[in-house]
Design a protein around this motif. Structure first.
Motif, PDB file in Angstrom:
ATOM      1  N   ASN A 275       0.820  -1.220   0.000  1.00 16.70           N
ATOM      2  CA  ASN A 275       0.000   0.000   0.000  1.00 16.70           C
ATOM      3  C   ASN A 275       0.849   1.263   0.000  1.00 16.70           C
ATOM      4  O   ASN A 275       0.402   2.328   0.425  1.00 16.70           O
ATOM      5  CB  ASN A 275      -0.960   0.021   1.189  1.00 16.70           C
ATOM      6  CG  ASN A 275      -2.050  -1.027   1.070  1.00 16.70           C
ATOM      7  OD1 ASN A 275      -2.390  -1.459  -0.028  1.00 16.70           O
ATOM      8  ND2 ASN A 275      -2.606  -1.434   2.213  1.00 16.70           N
ATOM      9  N   PHE A 328      -9.847   2.596   7.970  1.00 19.21           N
ATOM     10  CA  PHE A 328      -9.414   1.460   8.775  1.00 19.21           C
ATOM     11  C   PHE A 328     -10.632   0.614   9.166  1.00 19.21           C
ATOM     12  O   PHE A 328     -11.519   1.105   9.870  1.00 19.21           O
ATOM     13  CB  PHE A 328      -8.735   1.919  10.065  1.00 19.21           C
ATOM     14  CG  PHE A 328      -7.429   2.639   9.899  1.00 19.21           C
ATOM     15  CD1 PHE A 328      -6.226   1.957  10.036  1.00 19.21           C
ATOM     16  CD2 PHE A 328      -7.408   4.005   9.636  1.00 19.21           C
ATOM     17  CE1 PHE A 328      -5.014   2.629   9.910  1.00 19.21           C
ATOM     18  CE2 PHE A 328      -6.203   4.687   9.510  1.00 19.21           C
ATOM     19  CZ  PHE A 328      -5.005   3.986   9.638  1.00 19.21           C
ATOM     20  N   LYS A 329     -10.697  -0.619   8.720  1.00 18.37           N
ATOM     21  CA  LYS A 329     -11.677  -1.548   9.287  1.00 18.37           C
ATOM     22  C   LYS A 329     -11.195  -1.916  10.694  1.00 18.37           C
ATOM     23  O   LYS A 329     -10.025  -1.707  11.035  1.00 18.37           O
ATOM     24  CB  LYS A 329     -11.797  -2.792   8.411  1.00 18.37           C
ATOM     25  CG  LYS A 329     -12.342  -2.514   7.023  1.00 18.37           C
ATOM     26  CD  LYS A 329     -12.414  -3.796   6.200  1.00 18.37           C
ATOM     27  CE  LYS A 329     -12.925  -3.512   4.795  1.00 18.37           C
ATOM     28  NZ  LYS A 329     -12.945  -4.740   3.956  1.00 18.37           N
ATOM     29  N   ASP A 331     -10.347  -4.593  11.995  1.00 16.70           N
ATOM     30  CA  ASP A 331      -9.205  -5.518  12.019  1.00 16.70           C
ATOM     31  C   ASP A 331      -8.012  -4.989  11.235  1.00 16.70           C
ATOM     32  O   ASP A 331      -7.047  -5.709  10.996  1.00 16.70           O
ATOM     33  CB  ASP A 331      -9.614  -6.895  11.492  1.00 16.70           C
ATOM     34  CG  ASP A 331     -10.115  -6.859  10.054  1.00 16.70           C
ATOM     35  OD1 ASP A 331     -10.254  -5.744   9.495  1.00 16.70           O
ATOM     36  OD2 ASP A 331     -10.369  -7.944   9.485  1.00 16.70           O
ATOM     37  N   GLU A 332      -8.086  -3.717  10.813  1.00 18.83           N
ATOM     38  CA  GLU A 332      -6.974  -3.096  10.093  1.00 18.83           C
ATOM     39  C   GLU A 332      -6.272  -2.024  10.919  1.00 18.83           C
ATOM     40  O   GLU A 332      -5.371  -1.345  10.437  1.00 18.83           O
ATOM     41  CB  GLU A 332      -7.478  -2.484   8.783  1.00 18.83           C
ATOM     42  CG  GLU A 332      -7.942  -3.511   7.769  1.00 18.83           C
ATOM     43  CD  GLU A 332      -8.470  -2.865   6.498  1.00 18.83           C
ATOM     44  OE1 GLU A 332      -8.336  -3.492   5.440  1.00 18.83           O
ATOM     45  OE2 GLU A 332      -9.005  -1.737   6.575  1.00 18.83           O
ATOM     46  N   SER A 375     -14.465   0.532  13.371  1.00 16.23           N
ATOM     47  CA  SER A 375     -13.740   1.058  12.215  1.00 16.23           C
ATOM     48  C   SER A 375     -13.430   2.547  12.408  1.00 16.23           C
ATOM     49  O   SER A 375     -13.954   3.196  13.324  1.00 16.23           O
ATOM     50  CB  SER A 375     -14.536   0.843  10.936  1.00 16.23           C
ATOM     51  OG  SER A 375     -15.751   1.571  10.983  1.00 16.23           O
ATOM     52  N   LYS A 410       1.637 -10.160  15.775  1.00 14.26           N
ATOM     53  CA  LYS A 410       0.873  -9.675  14.633  1.00 14.26           C
ATOM     54  C   LYS A 410       1.536  -8.514  13.893  1.00 14.26           C
ATOM     55  O   LYS A 410       1.295  -8.330  12.704  1.00 14.26           O
ATOM     56  CB  LYS A 410      -0.523  -9.243  15.102  1.00 14.26           C
ATOM     57  CG  LYS A 410      -1.363 -10.374  15.666  1.00 14.26           C
ATOM     58  CD  LYS A 410      -2.732  -9.853  16.134  1.00 14.26           C
ATOM     59  CE  LYS A 410      -3.586 -10.976  16.708  1.00 14.26           C
ATOM     60  NZ  LYS A 410      -4.911 -10.481  17.174  1.00 14.26           N
ATOM     61  N   TYR A 414       1.755  -6.674   9.683  1.00 13.56           N
ATOM     62  CA  TYR A 414       0.788  -5.583   9.570  1.00 13.56           C
ATOM     63  C   TYR A 414       1.130  -4.618   8.430  1.00 13.56           C
ATOM     64  O   TYR A 414       2.287  -4.194   8.283  1.00 13.56           O
ATOM     65  CB  TYR A 414       0.712  -4.807  10.886  1.00 13.56           C
ATOM     66  CG  TYR A 414      -0.227  -3.627  10.822  1.00 13.56           C
ATOM     67  CD1 TYR A 414      -1.605  -3.819  10.715  1.00 13.56           C
ATOM     68  CD2 TYR A 414       0.252  -2.318  10.841  1.00 13.56           C
ATOM     69  CE1 TYR A 414      -2.483  -2.745  10.632  1.00 13.56           C
ATOM     70  CE2 TYR A 414      -0.605  -1.240  10.769  1.00 13.56           C
ATOM     71  CZ  TYR A 414      -1.976  -1.458  10.663  1.00 13.56           C
ATOM     72  OH  TYR A 414      -2.826  -0.390  10.574  1.00 13.56           O
ATOM     73  N   PRO A 416      -0.697  -1.011   6.984  1.00 15.08           N
ATOM     74  CA  PRO A 416      -1.815  -0.063   7.121  1.00 15.08           C
ATOM     75  C   PRO A 416      -2.623   0.029   5.829  1.00 15.08           C
ATOM     76  O   PRO A 416      -2.113  -0.235   4.735  1.00 15.08           O
ATOM     77  CB  PRO A 416      -1.116   1.265   7.431  1.00 15.08           C
ATOM     78  CG  PRO A 416       0.239   0.873   7.954  1.00 15.08           C
ATOM     79  CD  PRO A 416       0.608  -0.357   7.218  1.00 15.08           C
ATOM     80  N   PRO A 417      -3.888   0.417   5.938  1.00 16.34           N
ATOM     81  CA  PRO A 417      -4.725   0.574   4.744  1.00 16.34           C
ATOM     82  C   PRO A 417      -4.192   1.673   3.820  1.00 16.34           C
ATOM     83  O   PRO A 417      -3.485   2.589   4.253  1.00 16.34           O
ATOM     84  CB  PRO A 417      -6.095   0.947   5.312  1.00 16.34           C
ATOM     85  CG  PRO A 417      -6.055   0.590   6.737  1.00 16.34           C
ATOM     86  CD  PRO A 417      -4.640   0.671   7.173  1.00 16.34           C
TER      87      PRO A 417
END
Length: 422
Positions: A275, A328-329, A331-332, A375, A410, A414, A416-417
């Motif tokens: 991204n 951002f969802k 889970d994001e 979110s 995690k 990761y 980011p969006p």
């Protein structure tokens, strides 16, 4: 989630550094200089930055130097990627004439970290909220040639004569200014030798010429044990060795330096994780963590010195332009531990920050407005908007995300969006 080119570059460098032979007269000086410059570049970048701090902050050996300004009051100063959520300071440690003991206060009411960085730019030790639960105490810094007295302080082994302790103290608003300054004033050097060693002055021309070896020779008191074979190879260009190189040989060395610096710049491109974001998660840490990843360490110095080890903090940067938003969802969002927190800020294309009339610079987790499903939508534009908004004048910019105390299981995967241009 690393690119194929990153993996190839990483594997190639590991092979190159692990399969070295002792230098012979027939050794290719360009190759030796290439490897040695990659090794030494972060050390020289640190010399450059510390010289700036000596001038800018008046920092002196074994004397705490604290920036007691509220973070927002640093806006407009030539500070790369300024931290808007912490007040900062440091202690430049010099143990050339004997051990140095630092005393820190107990801090349980807020996040605090003391990051200890050695001459190689390794994060060799930590104190603070995560590392010792915010307990106070005394810590004695020494090298393997020195004897530490049994006085109840915690011994901390160093490589080299110099190190920097960088401290960051969380602050929410100006009402906490007095409390944070109280903590800063309680950080003390309680024992140190009267004499110190002269620290190298930075000279850019020297740092990018065959004379760069002088920095290594000045900074290292002994060759690190895991790198004896490596330094045997470096002797060919004058590292821990006296040599007289001809004009042609110096030209070979310069060619190696130029090639190495380009390789460092290229490695920075390989830090992209998706991204459009770049991360420094794998280029800062202990000697053991980096494990011979010298080009990564050099890329880290070029990316921005003194990044925390990933168990302490993680950084994500996106170079982009225009206006838009990040969605951002639930889970994001950056994955955190129970005591973790994160923030997002907008910088100009040089990762600096200028004042704006809206006083819009950063959003911290506790300031964000989340939807019922967890979110989050962040808008970045030149005009104020409802909800989560950050200012940009338009044009090129750098979006920076800081995630402290991330979930170690995690955070490595990761991403980011994406930033969606409006």
């Amino acid at each position: 989630m690393k690119t194929i080119s990153y993996i190839i570059a990483f594997t190639t460098l590991l092979f190159s550094f692990s399969c070295q032979q002792k230098t012979t007269k027939e050794e290719n000086l360009k190759e030796v200089a290439y490897e040695a410059f990659i090794y030494a570049h972060p050390m020289m970048e640190q010399v450059k930055t510390l010289n700036g701090m000596f001038d800018f902050m008046g920092m002196k050996p074994n004397v705490p130097a604290m920036n007691d300004k509220f973070p927002m009051d640093n806006i407009g100063l030539p500070i790369v990627a300024p931290n808007f959520t912490s007040m900062t300071g440091g202690v430049f440690i010099d143990i050339s004439e004997g051990p140095v003991t630092v005393e820190i206060p107990e801090v349980k009411d807020r996040y605090i970290v003391y990051q200890c960085v050695d001459v190689f730019t390794h994060n060799f030790y930590y104190m603070g909220t995560r590392a010792n639960q915010g307990e106070g105490g005394q810590f004695t810094f020494y090298n393997k040639h020195q004897v530490v007295s049994n006085d109840g302080s915690t011994p901390v082994l160093m490589e080299g004569d110099h190190a920097l302790i960088i401290n960051r103290i969380d602050i929410k608003d100006r009402s906490e200014l007095e409390r944070v300054r109280e903590i800063q004033n309680a950080i003390k050097v309680v024992a140190a030798p009267e004499k110190t060693k002269a620290y190298p002055a930075y000279d850019k021309e020297k740092a990018f010429s065959p004379r760069f070896v002088e920095y290594v020779n000045d900074l290292l008191i002994t060759v690190p044990e895991p790198e004896v074979d490596l330094f045997d190879r470096f002797k060919a260009i004058g590292i821990k060795n006296e040599v007289a190189l001809s004009k042609e040989q110096l030209s070979e060395v310069q060619a190696g330096i130029d090639s190495a610096y380009q390789a460092i710049k290229n490695e920075n491109k390989n830090l992209e994780i998706g991204n459009g974001y770049f991360t420094s998660n794998d280029i800062f840490g202990t000697r053991e963590f980096l494990d011979g990843y010298y080009i990564g360490r050099a890329a880290g110095a070029d990316f921005g010195l003194w990044g925390n080890s990933k168990e302490e903090a993680n950084y994500f940067m996106l170079y982009t332009e225009g206006e838009g938003e990040i969605n951002f969802k639930s889970d994001e969002l950056p994955p955190l531990t129970k005591i973790g927190f994160w923030s997002i800020a907008v910088h100009d294309e040089n990762v600096l920050v200028a004042k704006n009339k809206y006083d819009s610079y950063v959003l911290t987790m506790d300031q964000m407005q989340f939807e019922e499903d967890g979110s989050l939508t962040l808008k970045i534009s030149s005009k104020p908007e409802e909800g989560n908004w950050l200012y940009t004048p338009g044009g090129k910019m750098v979006i920076g995300i800081r995630a402290y105390q991330a979930d170690p299981e995690k955070i490595g995967d990761y991403v980011p969006p994406a930033f969606i241009k409006g």
